[in-house]
Design a protein around this motif. Structure first.
Motif, PDB file in Angstrom:
ATOM      1  N   GLU A 127       0.777  -1.232   0.039  1.00  0.00           N
ATOM      2  CA  GLU A 127       0.163   0.009  -0.067  1.00  0.00           C
ATOM      3  C   GLU A 127       0.738   1.162   0.036  1.00  0.00           C
ATOM      4  N   ASN A 128       2.038   1.263   0.752  1.00  0.00           N
ATOM      5  CA  ASN A 128       2.754   2.556   0.887  1.00  0.00           C
ATOM      6  C   ASN A 128       3.693   2.684  -0.511  1.00  0.00           C
ATOM      7  N   ASN A 129       4.156   1.713  -1.167  1.00  0.00           N
ATOM      8  CA  ASN A 129       4.523   1.705  -2.365  1.00  0.00           C
ATOM      9  C   ASN A 129       3.408   2.192  -3.533  1.00  0.00           C
ATOM     10  N   ARG A 130       2.275   1.757  -3.213  1.00  0.00           N
ATOM     11  CA  ARG A 130       1.003   2.292  -4.289  1.00  0.00           C
ATOM     12  C   ARG A 130       0.794   3.901  -3.992  1.00  0.00           C
ATOM     13  N   PHE A 131       0.879   4.258  -3.067  1.00  0.00           N
ATOM     14  CA  PHE A 131       0.425   5.728  -2.643  1.00  0.00           C
ATOM     15  C   PHE A 131       1.685   6.917  -2.331  1.00  0.00           C
ATOM     16  N   LEU A 132       2.808   6.238  -2.441  1.00  0.00           N
ATOM     17  CA  LEU A 132       4.011   7.041  -2.506  1.00  0.00           C
ATOM     18  C   LEU A 132       4.747   6.709  -3.486  1.00  0.00           C
ATOM     19  N   SER A 133       5.569   5.793  -3.916  1.00  0.00           N
ATOM     20  CA  SER A 133       6.477   5.654  -5.006  1.00  0.00           C
ATOM     21  C   SER A 133       5.601   5.816  -6.188  1.00  0.00           C
ATOM     22  N   GLU A 134       4.522   5.015  -6.523  1.00  0.00           N
ATOM     23  CA  GLU A 134       4.081   5.179  -7.748  1.00  0.00           C
ATOM     24  C   GLU A 134       3.072   6.210  -8.130  1.00  0.00           C
ATOM     25  N   GLN A 135       2.497   6.925  -6.956  1.00  0.00           N
ATOM     26  CA  GLN A 135       1.485   8.163  -7.054  1.00  0.00           C
ATOM     27  C   GLN A 135       2.579   9.084  -7.359  1.00  0.00           C
ATOM     28  N   SER A 136       3.846   9.273  -6.746  1.00  0.00           N
ATOM     29  CA  SER A 136       4.942  10.208  -7.230  1.00  0.00           C
ATOM     30  C   SER A 136       5.114  10.117  -8.922  1.00  0.00           C
ATOM     31  N   ALA A 137       5.294   8.828  -9.228  1.00  0.00           N
ATOM     32  CA  ALA A 137       5.799   8.605 -10.423  1.00  0.00           C
ATOM     33  C   ALA A 137       4.987   9.050 -11.383  1.00  0.00           C
ATOM     34  N   PHE A 138       3.589   8.691 -11.119  1.00  0.00           N
ATOM     35  CA  PHE A 138       2.431   8.965 -12.033  1.00  0.00           C
ATOM     36  C   PHE A 138       2.444  10.523 -12.040  1.00  0.00           C
ATOM     37  N   VAL A 139       2.527  11.472 -11.079  1.00  0.00           N
ATOM     38  CA  VAL A 139       2.300  12.913 -11.150  1.00  0.00           C
ATOM     39  C   VAL A 139       3.504  13.355 -11.904  1.00  0.00           C
ATOM     40  N   ASN A 140       4.754  12.876 -11.873  1.00  0.00           N
ATOM     41  CA  ASN A 140       5.764  13.407 -12.322  1.00  0.00           C
ATOM     42  C   ASN A 140       5.741  13.087 -13.904  1.00  0.00           C
ATOM     43  N   ASN A 141       5.223  11.752 -14.449  1.00  0.00           N
ATOM     44  CA  ASN A 141       5.358  11.496 -15.693  1.00  0.00           C
ATOM     45  C   ASN A 141       4.130  12.299 -16.377  1.00  0.00           C
ATOM     46  N   HIS A 142       3.210  12.396 -15.740  1.00  0.00           N
ATOM     47  CA  HIS A 142       1.904  13.328 -16.684  1.00  0.00           C
ATOM     48  C   HIS A 142       2.090  14.749 -16.452  1.00  0.00           C
ATOM     49  N   GLU A 143       2.797  15.163 -15.317  1.00  0.00           N
ATOM     50  CA  GLU A 143       3.020  16.677 -15.316  1.00  0.00           C
ATOM     51  C   GLU A 143       4.463  17.157 -15.898  1.00  0.00           C
ATOM     52  N   ILE A 144       5.104  16.404 -15.981  1.00  0.00           N
ATOM     53  CA  ILE A 144       6.551  16.894 -16.398  1.00  0.00           C
ATOM     54  C   ILE A 144       7.099  16.341 -17.668  1.00  0.00           C
ATOM     55  N   THR A 145       7.357  15.015 -17.761  1.00  0.00           N
ATOM     56  CA  THR A 145       7.928  14.270 -18.823  1.00  0.00           C
ATOM     57  C   THR A 145       7.089  14.180 -20.112  1.00  0.00           C
ATOM     58  N   GLY A 146       5.865  13.739 -19.573  1.00  0.00           N
ATOM     59  CA  GLY A 146       4.757  13.553 -20.816  1.00  0.00           C
ATOM     60  C   GLY A 146       4.489  14.641 -21.524  1.00  0.00           C
ATOM     61  N   PRO A 147       4.036  15.782 -21.040  1.00  0.00           N
ATOM     62  CA  PRO A 147       3.830  16.978 -21.830  1.00  0.00           C
ATOM     63  C   PRO A 147       5.029  17.296 -22.769  1.00  0.00           C
ATOM     64  N   GLU A 148       6.448  17.316 -22.238  1.00  0.00           N
ATOM     65  CA  GLU A 148       7.321  17.469 -23.179  1.00  0.00           C
ATOM     66  C   GLU A 148       7.596  16.634 -24.347  1.00  0.00           C
ATOM     67  N   THR A 149       7.309  15.346 -23.827  1.00  0.00           N
ATOM     68  CA  THR A 149       7.452  14.212 -24.856  1.00  0.00           C
ATOM     69  C   THR A 149       6.586  14.326 -26.035  1.00  0.00           C
ATOM     70  N   TYR A 150       5.316  14.702 -25.510  1.00  0.00           N
ATOM     71  CA  TYR A 150       4.272  14.638 -26.541  1.00  0.00           C
ATOM     72  C   TYR A 150       4.345  16.132 -27.507  1.00  0.00           C
ATOM     73  N   GLU A 151       4.650  17.021 -27.026  1.00  0.00           N
ATOM     74  CA  GLU A 151       5.092  18.149 -27.648  1.00  0.00           C
ATOM     75  C   GLU A 151       6.345  18.304 -28.683  1.00  0.00           C
TER      76      GLU A 151
END
Length: 242
Positions: A147-171
């Protein structure tokens, strides 16, 4: 049988043998009490057998199915994530290869534990049937870490991916002429220039941010895998001791 004992009582009373009747009555009470105690004892034996069977079922399902599947899944995640983190080598290669690898790079990697047996045992209260306090504690600890992995590590990775890397990559990578040309679509979009992309500070920053996030996930998955393997061994040892 009841009629037989009743006839004996009536005969003793009619013969005015009260003392013998009293002794007989006490004996009959003792026999009834013994019968009740035996019934309780038999019921307890049956119940203990049922509890022991249920305990073994829970432990076997955890070890032979849920934890085993978790370990396989974690191995696959670690291998996949490790492969995608080699994205830097593609920056100096073929454009189409780089586009394909960047699409894989921004995929979300998530670990979903096989927790059906655990959730069932908790909801039905049968987790208490596991006699070893140490083993029961280790089981709860493992799924708490999941549960900790789901709400800490993976949630952080999801936000990082969709708010930082994803937009830059798509553009700057997906939204290029070469990217759409893969599907035989011609659009008036800018061409992908890998040399300029390497010099793009914002894009490269998002790339390294994603790599760091993935490495954090990989470290978390490795810890989970180690704990799953350790827990599986503890369960196997407990089953052998029964």
């Amino acid at each position: 049988m009841i009629k037989f004992f009743r006839k004996i009582r009536q005969r003793l009373l009619t013969e005015n043998k009260f003392s013998k009747y009293l002794i007989y009555a006490i004996g009959e009470i003792i026999l009834v009490v013994i019968g009740i105690l035996l019934a309780f004892q038999l019921n307890a034996i049956v119940k203990n057998r049922e509890n022991s069977f249920e305990e073994k079922r829970i432990l076997r399902n955890l070890s032979e199915h849920d934890l085993k599947d978790d370990i396989i899944f974690l191995d696959q995640l670690i291998d996949s994530a490790n492969t995608t983190t080699q994205i830097m080598t593609a920056l100096t290669g073929d454009k189409l290869d780089f586009i394909n690898k960047m699409e894989a790079f921004i995929n979300d990697f998530n670990f979903q534990a096989n927790d059906g047996t655990f959730n069932e045992a908790v909801s039905t209260g049968t987790m208490r049937l596991i006699k070893s306090d140490k083993l029961r504690s280790l089981i709860f600890k493992y799924y708490k870490e999941v549960e900790n992995n789901r709400f800490l590590s993976e949630q952080s990775a999801f936000v990082n991916n969709h708010e930082i890397t994803g937009p830059e990559t798509y553009e700057k990578v997906i939204g290029t002429a070469e990217s759409f040309a893969r599907y035989n679509i011609t659009l008036p979009l800018p061409n992908l220039n890998l040399e300029n992309l390497i010099k793009d500070q914002k894009f490269m920053g998002s790339l390294f941010s994603r790599m760091a996030s993935l490495q954090n996930q990989i470290s978390s998955w490795r810890r989970l895998k180690q704990n799953a393997e350790m827990l599986s061994k503890e369960i196997t040892a407990e089953l052998k001791s029964h």
